[in-house]
Design an enzyme around this catalytic site. Structure first.
Site, PDB file in Angstrom:
ATOM      1  N   ASN A 233      -6.934  -2.235  -7.508  1.00  0.00           N
ATOM      2  CA  ASN A 233      -6.419  -1.384  -6.422  1.00  0.00           C
ATOM      3  C   ASN A 233      -4.899  -1.472  -6.464  1.00  0.00           C
ATOM      4  O   ASN A 233      -4.326  -2.483  -6.066  1.00  0.00           O
ATOM      5  CB  ASN A 233      -6.963  -1.896  -5.076  1.00  0.00           C
ATOM      6  CG  ASN A 233      -6.348  -1.171  -3.891  1.00  0.00           C
ATOM      7  OD1 ASN A 233      -5.713  -0.125  -4.047  1.00  0.00           O
ATOM      8  ND2 ASN A 233      -6.537  -1.728  -2.698  1.00  0.00           N
TER       9      ASN A 233
ATOM     10  N   LYS B 271      -2.855   0.190  -4.722  1.00  0.00           N
ATOM     11  CA  LYS B 271      -2.262   0.477  -3.405  1.00  0.00           C
ATOM     12  C   LYS B 271      -1.095   1.459  -3.570  1.00  0.00           C
ATOM     13  O   LYS B 271      -1.164   2.339  -4.400  1.00  0.00           O
ATOM     14  CB  LYS B 271      -1.833  -0.827  -2.720  1.00  0.00           C
ATOM     15  CG  LYS B 271      -2.925  -1.897  -2.732  1.00  0.00           C
ATOM     16  CD  LYS B 271      -2.592  -3.038  -1.827  1.00  0.00           C
ATOM     17  CE  LYS B 271      -3.640  -4.125  -1.990  1.00  0.00           C
ATOM     18  NZ  LYS B 271      -3.564  -5.141  -0.972  1.00  0.00           N
TER      19      LYS B 271
ATOM     20  N   HIS C  69     -10.930   0.095   3.277  1.00  0.00           N
ATOM     21  CA  HIS C  69     -10.075  -1.063   2.984  1.00  0.00           C
ATOM     22  C   HIS C  69      -9.438  -1.525   4.289  1.00  0.00           C
ATOM     23  O   HIS C  69      -9.097  -0.711   5.145  1.00  0.00           O
ATOM     24  CB  HIS C  69      -9.015  -0.679   1.956  1.00  0.00           C
ATOM     25  CG  HIS C  69      -8.260  -1.856   1.418  1.00  0.00           C
ATOM     26  ND1 HIS C  69      -7.280  -2.494   2.140  1.00  0.00           N
ATOM     27  CD2 HIS C  69      -8.372  -2.527   0.237  1.00  0.00           C
ATOM     28  CE1 HIS C  69      -6.808  -3.506   1.425  1.00  0.00           C
ATOM     29  NE2 HIS C  69      -7.455  -3.545   0.267  1.00  0.00           N
TER      30      HIS C  69
ATOM     31  N   GLU D 248      -6.587  -2.404   4.985  1.00  0.00           N
ATOM     32  CA  GLU D 248      -5.267  -1.809   5.263  1.00  0.00           C
ATOM     33  C   GLU D 248      -5.433  -0.404   5.845  1.00  0.00           C
ATOM     34  O   GLU D 248      -4.627   0.029   6.680  1.00  0.00           O
ATOM     35  CB  GLU D 248      -4.421  -1.808   3.977  1.00  0.00           C
ATOM     36  CG  GLU D 248      -3.964  -3.221   3.639  1.00  0.00           C
ATOM     37  CD  GLU D 248      -3.649  -3.468   2.176  1.00  0.00           C
ATOM     38  OE1 GLU D 248      -3.562  -2.508   1.388  1.00  0.00           O
ATOM     39  OE2 GLU D 248      -3.509  -4.658   1.817  1.00  0.00           O
TER      40      GLU D 248
ATOM     41  N   GLU E 186     -14.019  -8.452   1.454  1.00  0.00           N
ATOM     42  CA  GLU E 186     -12.603  -8.807   1.389  1.00  0.00           C
ATOM     43  C   GLU E 186     -12.160  -9.418   2.717  1.00  0.00           C
ATOM     44  O   GLU E 186     -11.817  -8.683   3.656  1.00  0.00           O
ATOM     45  CB  GLU E 186     -11.760  -7.561   1.121  1.00  0.00           C
ATOM     46  CG  GLU E 186     -12.037  -6.898  -0.201  1.00  0.00           C
ATOM     47  CD  GLU E 186     -10.808  -6.146  -0.700  1.00  0.00           C
ATOM     48  OE1 GLU E 186     -10.369  -6.452  -1.805  1.00  0.00           O
ATOM     49  OE2 GLU E 186     -10.289  -5.284   0.032  1.00  0.00           O
TER      50      GLU E 186
ATOM     51  N   GLY F 109      -3.665 -10.547  -0.400  1.00  0.00           N
ATOM     52  CA  GLY F 109      -2.232 -10.647  -0.658  1.00  0.00           C
ATOM     53  C   GLY F 109      -1.594 -11.931  -0.165  1.00  0.00           C
ATOM     54  O   GLY F 109      -0.362 -12.021  -0.107  1.00  0.00           O
TER      55      GLY F 109
ATOM     56  N   SER G  93      -6.911 -12.111  -3.165  1.00  0.00           N
ATOM     57  CA  SER G  93      -6.157 -13.100  -3.955  1.00  0.00           C
ATOM     58  C   SER G  93      -6.908 -13.574  -5.192  1.00  0.00           C
ATOM     59  O   SER G  93      -6.836 -14.754  -5.557  1.00  0.00           O
ATOM     60  CB  SER G  93      -5.741 -14.282  -3.068  1.00  0.00           C
ATOM     61  OG  SER G  93      -4.833 -13.837  -2.059  1.00  0.00           O
TER      62      SER G  93
HETATM   63  C1  PEP Z   1      -6.956  -5.766  -2.011  1.00  0.00           C
HETATM   64  O1  PEP Z   1      -6.028  -5.227  -1.457  1.00  0.00           O
HETATM   65  O2  PEP Z   1      -8.039  -5.174  -2.100  1.00  0.00           O
HETATM   66  C2  PEP Z   1      -6.760  -7.100  -2.557  1.00  0.00           C
HETATM   67  C3  PEP Z   1      -7.816  -7.809  -2.820  1.00  0.00           C
HETATM   68  O3  PEP Z   1      -5.458  -7.523  -2.735  1.00  0.00           O
HETATM   69  P1  PEP Z   1      -4.977  -8.897  -3.435  1.00  0.00           P
HETATM   70  O4  PEP Z   1      -5.803  -9.073  -4.695  1.00  0.00           O
HETATM   71  O5  PEP Z   1      -3.534  -8.690  -3.736  1.00  0.00           O
HETATM   72  O6  PEP Z   1      -5.245  -9.988  -2.468  1.00  0.00           O
END
Ligand code: PEP
Length: 246
Positions: free
Chosen positions: A9, A11, A93, A95, A161, A167, A206
């Protein structure tokens, strides 16, 4: 559909010049043993789809509107994503849920729209840190699954998630991931019967080259949804290799 998936992703990151990362991935992972999907910003979907043509890499969107078309300035329909070369779309997601106030009903409507045009919906669920601290994680995930999923398990991927892990460099313990993924598989089994076994369950939050192998060894983890570590082919390539080896 591949059961094991490595999904990147990007983003709101990525310009035309970054398509070179895809060339590196293509050359180093010409025949991956898992599905490999990159979800770039909408501006890059068509170009990236041209770039990966003839390779095993697939391209997806990061969101779509629930309507087929119409007066929705700035939005993109599921059909537009497919038209641009996408095969999948990330929906719900955290976000999007936080920044755009998307609730489960909105996510479900978008998933329905995506599946109606043949896109696979990658539906994201996950608890906040406050919900985790209050011991509500399983309830939150169950409620989000109930409210966000459609009745079609064939064009569906579920991504767990935890919001607090995205992040941040923090992850749940492997035992916690196993508990959540086992619970999600059971929940999907209640809803979809035998078909639940084929729904890929991804962990996201992460995931890095250094922890991917141990996460992929966890029960009912079929791959990962990766944010930051998907931006560089060197990192994402190691995550793909870890999934291939799992
Ligand atoms: C995400 O935004 O779906 C995500 C898992 O981000 P990160 O791997 O940077 O934690």
């Amino acid at each position: 559909m591949a059961r094991r998936m490595a999904v990147g992703n990007w983003k709101m990151n990525g310009l035309v010049q970054d398509l070179g990362e895809i060339d590196l991935l293509k050359s180093e992972h010409s025949a991956p043993g898992c599905g490999v999907l990159i979800c770039p910003p909408a501006t890059l979907i068509a170009r990236m789809a041209d770039h990966v043509a003839g390779s095993a890499i697939m391209v997806g969107g990061q969101d779509c509107h629930a309507a087929e078309a119409g007066a929705h300035t700035g939005d993109i329909s599921a059909l537009m994503l497919r038209d641009a070369g996408a095969s999948h779309v990330i929906l719900g997601h955290s976000e999007r849920r936080a920044d755009h106030g998307e609730d489960d009903a909105t996510v479900q409507a978008k998933a329905r729209a995506a599946q109606a045009v043949g896109l696979t919906a990658i539906v994201c669920v996950g608890e906040t840190e406050a919900q985790r601290d209050a011991g509500e994680t399983l309830d939150v995930i169950s409620r989000q699954l109930d409210g966000s999923l459609t009745d079609d398990p064939a064009l569906l991927i579920v991504a767990y998630e935890p919001v607090w892990a995205i992040g941040t460099g923090r992850t749940p313990t492997l035992e916690e991931i196993a508990q959540l993924h086992d619970a999600m598989r059971a929940h999907l089994g209640d809803r979809f019967g035998d078909k639940a076994a084929d729904i890929p369950l991804l962990y996201g939050g992460s995931v890095k080259p250094g922890n991917a192998g141990e996460i992929f060894a966890v029960s009912n983890v079929d791959g990962a949804l990766v944010g930051g570590a998907s931006l560089k082919a060197a990192d994402f390539g190691q995550i793909i290799a870890a999934l291939d080896a799992a």
